[in-house]
Motif scaffolding. Structure first.
Motif, short mmCIF file in Angstrom:
data_model
loop_
_atom_site.label_atom_id
_atom_site.label_comp_id
_atom_site.label_asym_id
_atom_site.label_seq_id
_atom_site.Cartn_x
_atom_site.Cartn_y
_atom_site.Cartn_z
N ASN A 124 37.91 52.12 51.16
CA ASN A 124 37.65 50.99 50.26
C ASN A 124 38.75 50.83 49.23
N ARG A 125 39.26 51.95 48.73
CA ARG A 125 40.36 51.90 47.77
C ARG A 125 41.59 51.21 48.38
N ALA A 126 41.93 51.59 49.62
CA ALA A 126 43.11 51.01 50.27
C ALA A 126 42.95 49.51 50.49
N ILE A 127 41.75 49.08 50.90
CA ILE A 127 41.51 47.65 51.13
C ILE A 127 41.58 46.87 49.82
N ILE A 128 40.99 47.40 48.75
CA ILE A 128 40.99 46.71 47.46
C ILE A 128 42.41 46.59 46.90
N ILE A 129 43.17 47.68 46.99
CA ILE A 129 44.54 47.66 46.48
C ILE A 129 45.39 46.68 47.28
N TYR A 130 45.19 46.65 48.60
CA TYR A 130 45.99 45.74 49.43
C TYR A 130 45.76 44.27 49.01
N SER A 159 38.12 33.85 45.61
CA SER A 159 38.18 33.90 47.07
C SER A 159 38.75 35.22 47.56
N VAL A 160 39.76 35.74 46.84
CA VAL A 160 40.33 37.04 47.20
C VAL A 160 39.29 38.13 47.06
N ARG A 161 38.47 38.07 46.02
CA ARG A 161 37.43 39.08 45.83
C ARG A 161 36.39 38.99 46.93
N ALA A 162 36.04 37.76 47.34
CA ALA A 162 35.06 37.60 48.42
C ALA A 162 35.60 38.17 49.73
N ILE A 163 36.86 37.88 50.02
CA ILE A 163 37.47 38.41 51.25
C ILE A 163 37.57 39.93 51.18
N LEU A 186 34.13 47.82 44.80
CA LEU A 186 34.82 46.65 44.26
C LEU A 186 34.59 46.52 42.76
N ILE A 187 33.33 46.70 42.32
CA ILE A 187 33.03 46.64 40.88
C ILE A 187 33.75 47.77 40.14
N LEU A 188 33.73 48.97 40.73
CA LEU A 188 34.36 50.12 40.09
C LEU A 188 35.85 49.88 39.88
N TYR A 189 36.55 49.39 40.91
CA TYR A 189 37.99 49.19 40.80
C TYR A 189 38.34 47.93 40.02
N GLU A 190 37.44 46.95 39.97
CA GLU A 190 37.68 45.80 39.09
C GLU A 190 37.68 46.25 37.63
N LEU A 191 36.75 47.14 37.29
CA LEU A 191 36.72 47.69 35.93
C LEU A 191 37.96 48.53 35.66
#
Length: 367
Positions: free
Chosen positions: A55-61, A74-78, A145-150
């Motif tokens: 999940n970290r790798a996908i969020i960072i990408y 839209s990026v967050r939804a994807i 996603l919430i964790l890494y957005e923070l």
């Protein structure tokens, strides 16, 4: 933005806490330890780690490297969808492995078994293992996603604050340099030594050639008028105004040095309306005279011209004095500071054994 993510504390701290919570709620921990149980417990630790890094790798990408021309929501939804699917695929693979560990064969892992039943009055909601894993993967993806957005919000806020502080310090430093530049120019021009030499030359001219003395006074007056006006008015002046000033300043110098100093100006009319910081040419001419031998036997030649790109070129032959003049670094550093403060391209300095050259960008006229 920097692509290096310094979240080691978050990764290892988070994995440790999630693992601890999983072990506290794991029934196998309270049962006698067997080879199968040990494999399943190790699998759980590996699964938690893999889920985190996936999940970290996908969020960072999608946050730092994706070039999708879409809005942030839209990026967050994807990103959420990609994390959900990736987590589900990983969960299915891990569940298959657990099934093999428990049964010794992949046979029978077809998802037909009921993983969850919810009774609402007479309605029974049934979820297969695959469907349950997909729902659980959505919750896991939302958590990451919430964790890494923070995390990114906190990091970007710190970086933005640091950049603002750095820009403020740089702005204050440039303002100080600019103020020092203006004061130094005035001090170098209106200083007792310069005035003493100018008045000595004027005194000699009055008795030898009154007409030249009158011209000398006019030139001296125009030089000081321009210096005083430039220190209090605009940040840019036209090249035509600078050249007119240099003509008067050169006349004062030539009265003292005679044939030991020559100035050649070759500027097309189309370039004379372009702009540059005031007193730039004066600083360069003064530096050339200050650091080189100026005599009839070894004349100093200064050339001012433009190139095909519209840059101003100031060049002089090099003939260093036996004793170098004391330099306080004001000349070139002040010119560079002025260009930097005005957000203009930086001057280019080059020197050889026989010549010194500086290329100055010219700014279009505001009119």
């Amino acid at each position: 933005m920097n692509h290096m993510i310094s979240d080691r504390w978050l990764r290892w701290g988070g994995i440790s806490l999630v693992t601890l919570f999983a072990f506290l709620t794991e029934p196998l921990v309270r049962e006698p330890l067997t080879r199968t149980h040990l494999i399943l417990l190790v699998t759980k630790v590996i699964a938690i780690t893999l889920h985190w890094y996936l999940n970290r790798a996908i969020i960072i990408y999608f946050r730092l490297r994706s070039t999708l021309p879409i809005s942030k929501p839209s990026v967050r939804a994807i990103t959420l969808l990609a994390c959900t699917l990736g987590t589900a695929v990983l969960a299915w693979g891990i569940n298959l492995w657990r099934h093999i560990v428990n049964t010794g064969t992949p046979a029978g892992y077809n998802g037909k078994a009921v993983a969850l039943q919810v009774h609402v009055d007479k309605i029974i909601l049934t979820a297969s293992p695959f469907g349950f894993d997909l729902f659980r993967s959505f919750l896991i993806a939302a958590f990451f996603l919430i964790l890494y957005e923070l995390y990114f919000y906190n990091r970007d806020s710190s970086v933005y604050k640091s950049q603002l502080e750095q820009l403020e310090r740089e702005r204050e430093r440039l303002q100080m340099v600019n103020l020092q530049s203006q004061l130094e120019v005035l001090k170098q021009q209106v200083n007792p030594h310069f005035l003493f030499n100018a008045l000595n030359s004027l005194s000699a001219l009055i008795s030898e050639d009154p007409e030249k003395a009158e011209v000398f006074v006019d030139k001296l007056s125009s030089v000081y008028r321009y210096v005083l006006r430039s220190g209090n008015e605009q940040n840019l002046t036209t090249l035509a105004a600078e050249l007119q000033f240099i003509d008067g300043y050169y006349h004062l110098l030539q009265t003292r040095y005679g044939s030991g100093l020559t100035l050649s100006v070759s500027i097309p009319e189309s370039a004379r309306s372009l702009q540059l910081p005031p007193l730039t040419l004066q600083l360069l001419v003064e530096n050339a005279v200050k650091h080189n031998v100026v005599s009839a036997k070894r004349p100093l030649h200064i050339q001012i011209q433009t190139d095909q790109l519209g840059w101003l070129i100031v060049q002089n032959n090099l003939q260093h004095k036996a004793t170098r003049a004391l330099s306080n670094g004001v000349g070139l550093s002040n010119i560079v500071a002025k260009y930097q403060m005005l957000n203009l391209p930086q001057p280019v300095v080059s020197a050889s054994d026989t010549a010194f050259e500086i290329r100055l960008p010219l700014s279009p006229s505001a009119n």
